[in-house]
Scaffold this motif. Sequence first.
Motif, PDB file in Angstrom:
ATOM      1  N   VAL A  26      35.547  19.675   8.435  1.00  0.00           N
ATOM      2  CA  VAL A  26      36.285  20.961   8.288  1.00  0.00           C
ATOM      3  C   VAL A  26      36.397  21.555   9.761  1.00  0.00           C
ATOM      4  CG1 VAL A  26      36.423  23.039   7.262  1.00  0.00           C
ATOM      5  CG2 VAL A  26      35.803  20.921   6.100  1.00  0.00           C
ATOM      6  N   LYS A  27      35.373  21.799  10.383  1.00  0.00           N
ATOM      7  CA  LYS A  27      35.385  22.272  11.819  1.00  0.00           C
ATOM      8  C   LYS A  27      36.444  21.946  12.663  1.00  0.00           C
ATOM      9  CE  LYS A  27      30.588  24.307  11.362  1.00  0.00           C
ATOM     10  NZ  LYS A  27      29.616  24.308  12.120  1.00  0.00           N
ATOM     11  N   ILE A  28      36.259  20.502  12.758  1.00  0.00           N
ATOM     12  CA  ILE A  28      37.299  19.904  13.603  1.00  0.00           C
ATOM     13  C   ILE A  28      38.556  20.018  13.135  1.00  0.00           C
ATOM     14  CG2 ILE A  28      37.999  17.493  14.222  1.00  0.00           C
ATOM     15  CD1 ILE A  28      35.127  16.662  14.113  1.00  0.00           C
ATOM     16  N   ILE A  86      43.929  22.886  13.835  1.00  0.00           N
ATOM     17  CA  ILE A  86      44.936  24.077  13.282  1.00  0.00           C
ATOM     18  C   ILE A  86      45.110  24.901  13.914  1.00  0.00           C
ATOM     19  CG2 ILE A  86      45.667  25.608  11.165  1.00  0.00           C
ATOM     20  CD1 ILE A  86      43.704  23.666   9.278  1.00  0.00           C
ATOM     21  N   PHE A  87      44.206  25.625  14.733  1.00  0.00           N
ATOM     22  CA  PHE A  87      44.314  26.606  15.592  1.00  0.00           C
ATOM     23  C   PHE A  87      45.403  26.410  16.898  1.00  0.00           C
ATOM     24  CE2 PHE A  87      40.227  28.978  14.568  1.00  0.00           C
ATOM     25  CZ  PHE A  87      40.775  29.553  13.282  1.00  0.00           C
ATOM     26  N   ARG A  88      45.010  25.101  17.335  1.00  0.00           N
ATOM     27  CA  ARG A  88      45.624  24.588  18.364  1.00  0.00           C
ATOM     28  C   ARG A  88      47.064  24.286  18.169  1.00  0.00           C
ATOM     29  NH1 ARG A  88      46.798  19.317  19.465  1.00  0.00           N
ATOM     30  NH2 ARG A  88      45.239  18.720  17.914  1.00  0.00           N
ATOM     31  N   LYS A  89      47.344  23.733  16.956  1.00  0.00           N
ATOM     32  CA  LYS A  89      49.077  23.341  16.720  1.00  0.00           C
ATOM     33  C   LYS A  89      49.591  24.549  16.555  1.00  0.00           C
ATOM     34  CE  LYS A  89      48.316  18.669  14.793  1.00  0.00           C
ATOM     35  NZ  LYS A  89      48.462  17.905  13.650  1.00  0.00           N
ATOM     36  N   LEU A  90      48.728  25.608  15.792  1.00  0.00           N
ATOM     37  CA  LEU A  90      49.666  26.812  15.472  1.00  0.00           C
ATOM     38  C   LEU A  90      49.512  27.916  16.819  1.00  0.00           C
ATOM     39  CD1 LEU A  90      48.627  27.712  11.938  1.00  0.00           C
ATOM     40  CD2 LEU A  90      50.466  26.437  12.469  1.00  0.00           C
ATOM     41  N   THR A  94      41.876  32.510  16.065  1.00  0.00           N
ATOM     42  CA  THR A  94      41.043  32.798  14.856  1.00  0.00           C
ATOM     43  C   THR A  94      41.491  32.765  13.468  1.00  0.00           C
ATOM     44  OG1 THR A  94      41.938  34.991  14.542  1.00  0.00           O
ATOM     45  CG2 THR A  94      40.149  35.020  16.361  1.00  0.00           C
ATOM     46  N   ARG A  95      40.531  32.492  12.412  1.00  0.00           N
ATOM     47  CA  ARG A  95      41.205  32.541  11.090  1.00  0.00           C
ATOM     48  C   ARG A  95      42.248  33.631  10.781  1.00  0.00           C
ATOM     49  NH1 ARG A  95      37.044  28.784   9.225  1.00  0.00           N
ATOM     50  NH2 ARG A  95      37.579  29.217   6.905  1.00  0.00           N
ATOM     51  N   SER A 101      53.802  20.122  11.858  1.00  0.00           N
ATOM     52  CA  SER A 101      52.752  19.328  12.717  1.00  0.00           C
ATOM     53  C   SER A 101      51.580  18.979  11.946  1.00  0.00           C
ATOM     54  CB  SER A 101      52.785  19.752  14.154  1.00  0.00           C
ATOM     55  OG  SER A 101      52.011  20.820  14.117  1.00  0.00           O
ATOM     56  N   LEU A 102      51.368  19.903  11.083  1.00  0.00           N
ATOM     57  CA  LEU A 102      49.992  19.560  10.238  1.00  0.00           C
ATOM     58  C   LEU A 102      49.927  18.651   9.262  1.00  0.00           C
ATOM     59  CD1 LEU A 102      49.244  23.471   9.619  1.00  0.00           C
ATOM     60  CD2 LEU A 102      48.409  22.193  11.549  1.00  0.00           C
ATOM     61  N   SER A 103      48.680  17.977   9.347  1.00  0.00           N
ATOM     62  CA  SER A 103      48.588  16.695   8.333  1.00  0.00           C
ATOM     63  C   SER A 103      48.489  17.579   7.132  1.00  0.00           C
ATOM     64  CB  SER A 103      47.322  16.210   8.857  1.00  0.00           C
ATOM     65  OG  SER A 103      46.366  16.822   8.547  1.00  0.00           O
ATOM     66  N   PRO A 104      48.493  16.744   5.925  1.00  0.00           N
ATOM     67  CA  PRO A 104      48.436  17.161   4.458  1.00  0.00           C
ATOM     68  C   PRO A 104      46.940  17.936   4.444  1.00  0.00           C
ATOM     69  CG  PRO A 104      49.549  15.097   4.601  1.00  0.00           C
ATOM     70  CD  PRO A 104      49.070  15.301   5.671  1.00  0.00           C
ATOM     71  N   GLN A 105      45.851  17.366   4.971  1.00  0.00           N
ATOM     72  CA  GLN A 105      44.583  17.742   4.542  1.00  0.00           C
ATOM     73  C   GLN A 105      44.698  19.094   5.653  1.00  0.00           C
ATOM     74  OE1 GLN A 105      42.447  16.979   2.810  1.00  0.00           O
ATOM     75  NE2 GLN A 105      40.379  16.346   3.678  1.00  0.00           N
ATOM     76  N   GLN A 106      45.143  19.354   6.685  1.00  0.00           N
ATOM     77  CA  GLN A 106      45.081  20.490   7.463  1.00  0.00           C
ATOM     78  C   GLN A 106      46.013  21.648   6.724  1.00  0.00           C
ATOM     79  OE1 GLN A 106      46.619  19.013  11.174  1.00  0.00           O
ATOM     80  NE2 GLN A 106      44.835  17.779  11.520  1.00  0.00           N
TER      81      GLN A 106
END
Length: 227
Positions: A192-194, A199-203, A207-208, A160-165
Motif C-alpha cells: 500500500v505504501k508503494i 499515486i502522489f507522484r502521478k498526481l 500528502t494524503r 494514469s492511475l491503475s485500477p488498484q491505485q
Amino acid sequence: MNVFRQGAPEAPRIVIGDDHPLVQAALRSALAGAFPLATIEECHDIDKVVAAVRNAPEVVDLVLLDLNMPGSSGLAGLFLMLSYFPTIPVAILSAAEDTATIRRAMAGGASGYIPKSLALGEMVAAIRAILAGDLWAPRGCDTDPAIDEQDLTMARRFASLSPQQLRILAMIVQGRLNKQIAGELGVSEQTVKIHVSTIFRKLGVATRTQAAVLAGSAAGLSMAGRS
C-alpha cells in the motif's frame, strides 16, 4: 461489444450503479418500458458494478454510474471503470448539476452526464442517445469547446492511475490509513505504501490531504457528501 453501432440496440444490457433504492426502481421501470427486451442489472457499490461488467463485458452496452456510492467518490468510479473496460460506455447519473462537474466528467471520458433532476422520459431519451453512440450532456452545457486544458490535464493524471491505485485513492479520500487499506484489499502494508507513493507522484502531490483535495476538485465536489 461494438461501441460504434448505428442506432440504439433493441435489447440492451445495462448495468446501473447507484445505492439509492428509489432511483434504482424508478430507472428500472422507465427502462423496462422503453426497452422491453433489455437486461438490467442493479448494483449498490462499485465492486458489484465491476463484477457485473466483468462477468460478461462483451454484452454490456452501458454502465450508468452514480458519482458517489460505496467504494467510490467523485470521478474515481468513472476512471476505475474506464481503466478496466475502456470500450464500454459509462454515463454519470448524479444529483450534481454544476457545469464544472459535468465538463470534468466528460473530459474524463464519460459518454454522458444525466442529472437525476430530469424527468424519467428525458433520462430514457438521454440513455437512448448514448446507446446509439452519441455523447450526451444537459442542454446548455456544450462540453466540446468548453473543456479547458486544466480539466484535461487533471483527467489525464487520474487516468494514469491503475485500477488498484484508484481503489486506494478512494480509500484515502475516505480517511482510511494504510493499515486499514491493506487489510481491506488483502495486501501488505508495504505494498500500500508503494502504491500511495506512486499515486502522489502521478498526481503531483506530496500528502494524503493534497491527494484527497485534488480528487475532490476533479469531481467539482466535496467528495464526502453529494451524489
